[in-house]
Scaffold this active site. Structure first.
Site, PDB file in Angstrom:
ATOM      1  N   LYS A   1       0.851  -1.192   0.000  1.00 18.68           N
ATOM      2  CA  LYS A   1       0.000   0.000   0.000  1.00 18.68           C
ATOM      3  C   LYS A   1       0.888   1.244   0.000  1.00 18.68           C
ATOM      4  O   LYS A   1       1.810   1.358   0.808  1.00 18.68           O
ATOM      5  CB  LYS A   1      -0.906  -0.014   1.232  1.00 18.68           C
TER       6      LYS A   1
ATOM      7  N   GLU B   1     -20.058  -3.938   9.965  1.00 20.40           N
ATOM      8  CA  GLU B   1     -20.932  -3.080  10.758  1.00 20.40           C
ATOM      9  C   GLU B   1     -22.071  -3.853  11.421  1.00 20.40           C
ATOM     10  O   GLU B   1     -22.477  -3.523  12.542  1.00 20.40           O
ATOM     11  CB  GLU B   1     -21.507  -1.965   9.877  1.00 20.40           C
TER      12      GLU B   1
ATOM     13  N   ARG C   1     -25.721  -0.190   6.831  1.00 12.15           N
ATOM     14  CA  ARG C   1     -25.525  -1.626   6.629  1.00 12.15           C
ATOM     15  C   ARG C   1     -26.009  -2.454   7.816  1.00 12.15           C
ATOM     16  O   ARG C   1     -26.077  -3.677   7.732  1.00 12.15           O
ATOM     17  CB  ARG C   1     -24.042  -1.904   6.355  1.00 12.15           C
TER      18      ARG C   1
END
Length: 614
Positions: free
Chosen positions: A284, A367, A395
């Site tokens: 990353k 979530e 969600r």
């Protein structure tokens, strides 16, 4: 002339050799860093997938081969390669290209994206539809290791079955230990299995066996069975066996910055008559030192100095104040716990994590689990505070109702990024939470306008109110504040003379805009709602004799606070002229927050014009 100058579509990439592809990757990285430093965006994740994306378009034929990027925030290279190179400087700006995949922009963007863990489900559906219709082409889901923590991804993998011969799943692994569990034997086997010579030889052998009279098909099946058993022995790590058992052919791990290795793996997947799972290791922030050193900071960043990597805008904000407040409470109360869904930094909880590691829980991008997990903490005597962006709380709606409200449990929801969020566009605007939370029985909702409001409302929610509580606050810093303003812990406040004939009602960040307008208006006063659910019925008495009421709301009309307020006025026979200024049945496109406020008539200038002309 650079290579990128004449690459205008995926077809142009297919003409390039390895050296040219590597040079193209370097040029793309330069453009990514240069552009995002000016527009803000998701830099680290995009720097990590440059080679992966270039290799995808080298091998596959988009859009016949359909590429679905999970979340979509890593699609910048894809956009550059699919005809949007010249528009890339408009990234995340009003009227420009989105920071996520959007089919309205290009036929190469298969799905609108923004939320996590959806790509495999979408890809399985796309692949099945292709099979039913007899259409050519593979469907490729590109999903990160973070998104793979979401339960939806596993539901999709479980449902993919063995008959999706046109499905390819690529795991972009840039952080998790999953890559460390595969040994050198597996790596070497992948190198062999993805080489063009091996693929060609294997195909020829299988075809030859099936042509042997009577016993050919049986021998070919035995060959495949033995091959599979040997492969599982070598891929003895849990992750490889897991994906193989779900019916995928597993290749990996593969160096995500080695163009040749990626191209070979993708070519093998393209000719394979079976669903394939390709495990790719990437770094990353690859190619930009500040992003490699601090990929979390550069995951989603505003404008920054290219030379130093330092953000150009900083300072205090609601998220930081929330984090500091939680640390203060936790110091005095051992029951306080904080929960986040892979957003510790974004929600201001990094300091809490370091100070109180036993009471800090990052559950990953999950979530639904976060809400039910919090209900379990609450049931056994803790006080859980779930910090979550408004757009992601959507969600977990079922869990809010079934596992928190129905159980009458004390769970606190710190709802960050409530209201307009600006440049992230349609998928991230926090304008739906008031509407869906209004239907949750027993839930109390606060809407702070300032930092002192936030601190006071969190205290009330934790210590003064029974049952679940949501405190929703905006992105960024507090705005214009009246002189000598203090939070007095009332459910609403009145500013100005109630002898006026026009009233402005609002809550949250919009109070600043409404108050600025009030200072310029005549014959007008303002009601600031601090608690927006339940609405204090006493506020209706304040309005029983007013002819004109203007309700300003940074949210959607249907089911919103303004709609509820209007219903209460009607039920109590208050026959005022009521106007609800809000977002009406549309998704909010990318632009600065200031521009969004103005577009929907929610800035002080628009409020002055509306009220004065009434």
């Amino acid at each position: 002339m650079s290579i990128l100058d004449w690459v205008n579509s995926p077809k142009d990439i297919k003409k390039l050799n390895t050296d040219e592809l590597n040079e193209l990757c370097d040029e793309i990285r330069e453009q990514l860093i240069s552009t995002v430093s000016q527009t803000g965006g998701h830099l680290a994740s995009n720097l990590g997938v440059v080679e992966l994306t270039v290799a995808l378009h080298k091998v596959f034929n988009s859009p016949t081969d359909q590429i679905v990027f999970d979340v979509g925030h890593q699609c910048y290279t894809h956009k550059i390669l699919t005809g949007r190179k010249n528009e890339f400087s408009t990234l995340r700006t009003e009227g420009g290209i989105s920071g996520f995949t959007r089919p309205v922009e290009s036929q190469h963007d298969i799905f609108s994206s923004g939320h996590s863990s959806t790509s495999i489900s979408a890809a399985v559906g796309l692949a099945r539809a292709k099979q039913i219709k007899g259409e050519k082409g593979k469907v490729i889901a590109v999903i990160g290791d973070g998104a793979l923590t979401g339960g939806l991804a596993y539901e999709a993998l479980n449902n993919s079955g063995n008959d999706n011969s046109n499905l390819v799943v690529i795991l972009n692994d840039n952080n998790m230990s999953i890559s460390q569990n595969v040994g050198s034997m597996a790596k070497n086997l992948t190198t062999i299995r993805t080489s063009p010579k091996y693929v060609s030889l294997k195909t020829k052998i299988q075809r030859g066996l099936t042509r042997i009279p009577k016993v050919g098909s049986h021998i070919a099946r035995t060959f495949t069975y033995i091959n599979g058993k040997i492969r599982k022995k070598i891929y003895n790590a849990a992750n490889a066996t897991f994906f193989e058992n779900l019916g995928f052919r597993y290749y990996g791990p593969i160096d995500g910055h080695d163009i040749d290795a990626l191209v070979d793996a993708f070519k093998a997947a393209k000719v394979h008559n079976h669903s394939v799972f390709i495990h790719v290791n990437t770094v990353k922030g690859k190619g930009y030192n500040p992003a490699e050193k601090n990929p979390t900071q550069f995951h989603g960043i505003g404008k920054f100095n290219i030379n130093t990597g330092e953000p150009l805008v900083g300072g205090k904000n609601f998220s930081a104040v929330f984090g500091d407040t939680m640390c203060s409470f936790a110091e005095k109360d051992g029951r306080i716990c904080c929960v986040t869904a892979a957003m510790a930094e974004g929600t201001g909880l990094c300091v809490f994590e370091k100070k109180y590691p036993k009471r800090f829980f990052d559950v990953g991008i999950a979530e639904q689990h976060a809400v039910t997990f919090s209900s379990g903490l609450a049931k056994n005597g803790m006080i859980p505070v779930f910090a979550v962006y408004s757009t992601f709380l959507q969600r977990s709606y079922d869990q809010l109702i079934h596992d928190v409200a129905m159980q009458d449990l004390k769970v606190i929801f710190g709802i960050d990024r409530a209201g307009f969020v600006g440049e992230d566009g349609e998928s991230h605007q926090g304008v739906f939470d008031t509407a869906f939370l209004n239907s949750v029985i027993g839930l109390t909702i606060f809407a702070p306008a300032f930092y002192c409001d936030l601190e006071g409302m969190l205290y009330e929610g934790i210590y003064k109110i029974k049952g679940a509580v949501a405190v929703r606050y905006p992105r960024g810093s507090e705005r214009y504040m009246p002189v000598d303003y203090t939070y007095n812990h009332k459910s609403y406040d009145i500013f100005g003379s109630t002898d006026s004939t026009k009233c402005i009602v609002t809550y949250g960040r919009l109070f600043s805009e409404c108050y600025k307008a009030y200072e310029e208006l005549e014959d007008t006063f303002v009601i600031k709602l601090n608690r927006i659910k339940p609405i204090d019925m006493n506020v209706l008495k304040e309005l029983s004799s007013y002819k004109k009421i203007f309700f300003y709301e940074e949210g959607i009309r249907s089911g919103g606070v303004g709609e509820k307020f209007a219903a209460l006025l009607s039920e109590n026979n208050i026959n005022s002229t009521f106007k609800h200024i809000c977002v009406d049945d549309e998704f909010i496109k990318q632009a600065s927050v200031e521009s969004q406020l103005k577009h929907y008539g929610l800035d002080s200038e628009s409020i002055i014009n509306e009220v004065s002309n009434a």
